[in-house]
Scaffold this motif. Structure first.
Motif, PDB file in Angstrom:
ATOM      1  N   LEU A 124      11.285 -12.756  29.139  1.00 50.71           N
ATOM      2  CA  LEU A 124      12.572 -13.100  28.796  1.00 50.71           C
ATOM      3  C   LEU A 124      12.952 -12.311  27.160  1.00 50.71           C
ATOM      4  O   LEU A 124      13.957 -11.891  26.988  1.00 50.71           O
ATOM      5  N   GLN A 125      11.883 -12.725  26.351  1.00 50.99           N
ATOM      6  CA  GLN A 125      12.002 -12.087  25.005  1.00 50.99           C
ATOM      7  C   GLN A 125      12.203 -10.574  25.040  1.00 50.99           C
ATOM      8  O   GLN A 125      13.212 -10.036  24.322  1.00 50.99           O
ATOM      9  N   LEU A 126      11.505  -9.904  25.912  1.00 50.41           N
ATOM     10  CA  LEU A 126      11.486  -8.451  25.769  1.00 50.41           C
ATOM     11  C   LEU A 126      12.769  -8.091  26.643  1.00 50.41           C
ATOM     12  O   LEU A 126      13.354  -6.928  26.349  1.00 50.41           O
ATOM     13  N   ARG A 127      13.318  -8.818  27.349  1.00 54.52           N
ATOM     14  CA  ARG A 127      14.747  -8.480  27.989  1.00 54.52           C
ATOM     15  C   ARG A 127      15.723  -8.364  26.985  1.00 54.52           C
ATOM     16  O   ARG A 127      16.767  -7.646  26.898  1.00 54.52           O
ATOM     17  N   GLU A 128      15.561  -9.249  25.977  1.00 53.78           N
ATOM     18  CA  GLU A 128      16.555  -9.076  24.821  1.00 53.78           C
ATOM     19  C   GLU A 128      16.556  -8.158  23.811  1.00 53.78           C
ATOM     20  O   GLU A 128      17.442  -7.393  23.452  1.00 53.78           O
ATOM     21  N   SER A 129      15.457  -7.520  23.552  1.00 54.55           N
ATOM     22  CA  SER A 129      15.072  -6.541  22.702  1.00 54.55           C
ATOM     23  C   SER A 129      13.559  -6.406  22.614  1.00 54.55           C
ATOM     24  O   SER A 129      12.781  -7.100  22.938  1.00 54.55           O
ATOM     25  N   ASP A 130      13.262  -5.082  21.942  1.00 56.77           N
ATOM     26  CA  ASP A 130      11.832  -4.616  21.758  1.00 56.77           C
ATOM     27  C   ASP A 130      11.445  -5.536  20.832  1.00 56.77           C
ATOM     28  O   ASP A 130      12.247  -6.053  19.814  1.00 56.77           O
ATOM     29  N   ARG A 131      10.175  -5.893  20.966  1.00 56.77           N
ATOM     30  CA  ARG A 131       9.535  -6.796  19.960  1.00 56.77           C
ATOM     31  C   ARG A 131       7.836  -6.474  20.014  1.00 56.77           C
ATOM     32  O   ARG A 131       7.463  -6.191  20.937  1.00 56.77           O
ATOM     33  N   CYS A 132       7.634  -6.472  18.669  1.00 51.02           N
ATOM     34  CA  CYS A 132       6.057  -6.347  18.424  1.00 51.02           C
ATOM     35  C   CYS A 132       5.351  -7.467  18.929  1.00 51.02           C
ATOM     36  O   CYS A 132       6.019  -8.631  19.016  1.00 51.02           O
ATOM     37  N   VAL A 133       4.080  -7.510  18.825  1.00 49.63           N
ATOM     38  CA  VAL A 133       3.373  -8.723  19.260  1.00 49.63           C
ATOM     39  C   VAL A 133       3.508  -9.860  18.205  1.00 49.63           C
ATOM     40  O   VAL A 133       3.598 -10.867  18.523  1.00 49.63           O
ATOM     41  N   HIS A 134       3.415  -9.493  16.856  1.00 52.42           N
ATOM     42  CA  HIS A 134       3.542 -10.353  16.055  1.00 52.42           C
ATOM     43  C   HIS A 134       5.018 -11.057  16.163  1.00 52.42           C
ATOM     44  O   HIS A 134       5.301 -12.310  15.680  1.00 52.42           O
ATOM     45  N   GLU A 135       5.996 -10.189  16.407  1.00 55.55           N
ATOM     46  CA  GLU A 135       7.224 -10.997  16.788  1.00 55.55           C
ATOM     47  C   GLU A 135       7.414 -11.891  17.783  1.00 55.55           C
ATOM     48  O   GLU A 135       7.905 -12.978  17.559  1.00 55.55           O
ATOM     49  N   LEU A 136       6.582 -11.637  19.014  1.00 55.30           N
ATOM     50  CA  LEU A 136       6.477 -12.320  19.900  1.00 55.30           C
ATOM     51  C   LEU A 136       5.625 -13.970  19.501  1.00 55.30           C
ATOM     52  O   LEU A 136       6.206 -14.883  19.850  1.00 55.30           O
ATOM     53  N   VAL A 137       4.708 -13.564  18.810  1.00 51.12           N
ATOM     54  CA  VAL A 137       3.938 -14.790  18.307  1.00 51.12           C
ATOM     55  C   VAL A 137       4.814 -15.650  17.496  1.00 51.12           C
ATOM     56  O   VAL A 137       4.984 -16.918  17.662  1.00 51.12           O
ATOM     57  N   ASP A 138       5.561 -15.162  16.549  1.00 50.95           N
ATOM     58  CA  ASP A 138       6.471 -15.932  15.729  1.00 50.95           C
ATOM     59  C   ASP A 138       7.707 -16.830  16.572  1.00 50.95           C
ATOM     60  O   ASP A 138       7.944 -17.863  16.653  1.00 50.95           O
ATOM     61  N   VAL A 139       8.242 -16.006  17.444  1.00 51.56           N
ATOM     62  CA  VAL A 139       9.331 -16.297  18.091  1.00 51.56           C
ATOM     63  C   VAL A 139       8.944 -17.578  19.314  1.00 51.56           C
ATOM     64  O   VAL A 139       9.430 -18.519  19.505  1.00 51.56           O
ATOM     65  N   LEU A 140       7.831 -17.161  19.863  1.00 55.06           N
ATOM     66  CA  LEU A 140       7.312 -18.086  20.955  1.00 55.06           C
ATOM     67  C   LEU A 140       6.364 -19.318  20.279  1.00 55.06           C
ATOM     68  O   LEU A 140       5.991 -20.251  20.946  1.00 55.06           O
ATOM     69  N   GLY A 141       6.062 -19.284  18.991  1.00 58.24           N
ATOM     70  CA  GLY A 141       5.363 -20.531  18.290  1.00 58.24           C
ATOM     71  C   GLY A 141       3.923 -20.279  18.593  1.00 58.24           C
ATOM     72  O   GLY A 141       3.328 -21.565  18.572  1.00 58.24           O
ATOM     73  N   TRP A 142       3.458 -19.325  18.757  1.00 56.28           N
ATOM     74  CA  TRP A 142       2.080 -19.346  19.068  1.00 56.28           C
ATOM     75  C   TRP A 142       1.228 -19.277  17.856  1.00 56.28           C
ATOM     76  O   TRP A 142       1.551 -18.382  16.655  1.00 56.28           O
ATOM     77  N   ARG A 143       0.018 -19.672  17.661  1.00 60.30           N
ATOM     78  CA  ARG A 143      -0.797 -19.621  16.463  1.00 60.30           C
ATOM     79  C   ARG A 143      -2.219 -19.274  16.757  1.00 60.30           C
ATOM     80  O   ARG A 143      -2.652 -19.466  17.817  1.00 60.30           O
ATOM     81  N   SER A 144      -2.844 -18.649  15.850  1.00 60.93           N
ATOM     82  CA  SER A 144      -4.158 -18.263  16.179  1.00 60.93           C
ATOM     83  C   SER A 144      -5.152 -19.650  16.061  1.00 60.93           C
ATOM     84  O   SER A 144      -4.915 -20.496  15.458  1.00 60.93           O
ATOM     85  N   ARG A 145      -6.176 -19.440  17.150  1.00 58.84           N
ATOM     86  CA  ARG A 145      -7.086 -20.744  16.879  1.00 58.84           C
ATOM     87  C   ARG A 145      -8.335 -20.544  15.929  1.00 58.84           C
ATOM     88  O   ARG A 145      -8.656 -19.855  15.967  1.00 58.84           O
TER      89      ARG A 145
END
Length: 81
Positions: free
Chosen positions: A60-81
């Protein structure tokens, strides 16, 4: 499974329901062409892969626009463990 030829409590025969009005006015359409077993298997594999909510979020994020991995991490709220 019930196999009745009359309505419960009456001697009236069971009849099929009449077609709904929208079905009567609906134009006939051709059936979709049959698909090969390989095509159906590939489609099933794709749907299974997308079944995970996190993957659906990514799509769904990629449907809106091209995104880099770090943008997906930020937008979707993922954090490194």
């Amino acid at each position: 499974m019930l196999d009745r030829t009359t309505n419960v409590g009456t001697d009236e025969p069971v009849t099929a329901p009449e077609a709904a009005p929208h079905e009567q006015d609906r134009p006939s359409v051709d059936a979709a062409p049959p698909r090969s077993a390989g095509t159906l298997t590939s489609a099933g594999d794709l749907l299974r892969a997308l079944a995970a909510p996190v993957r659906i979020s990514i799509v769904l994020q990629l449907r809106e626009s091209d995104r880099c991995v770090h943008e997906l991490v930020d937008v979707l709220g993922w954090r490194s463990r």
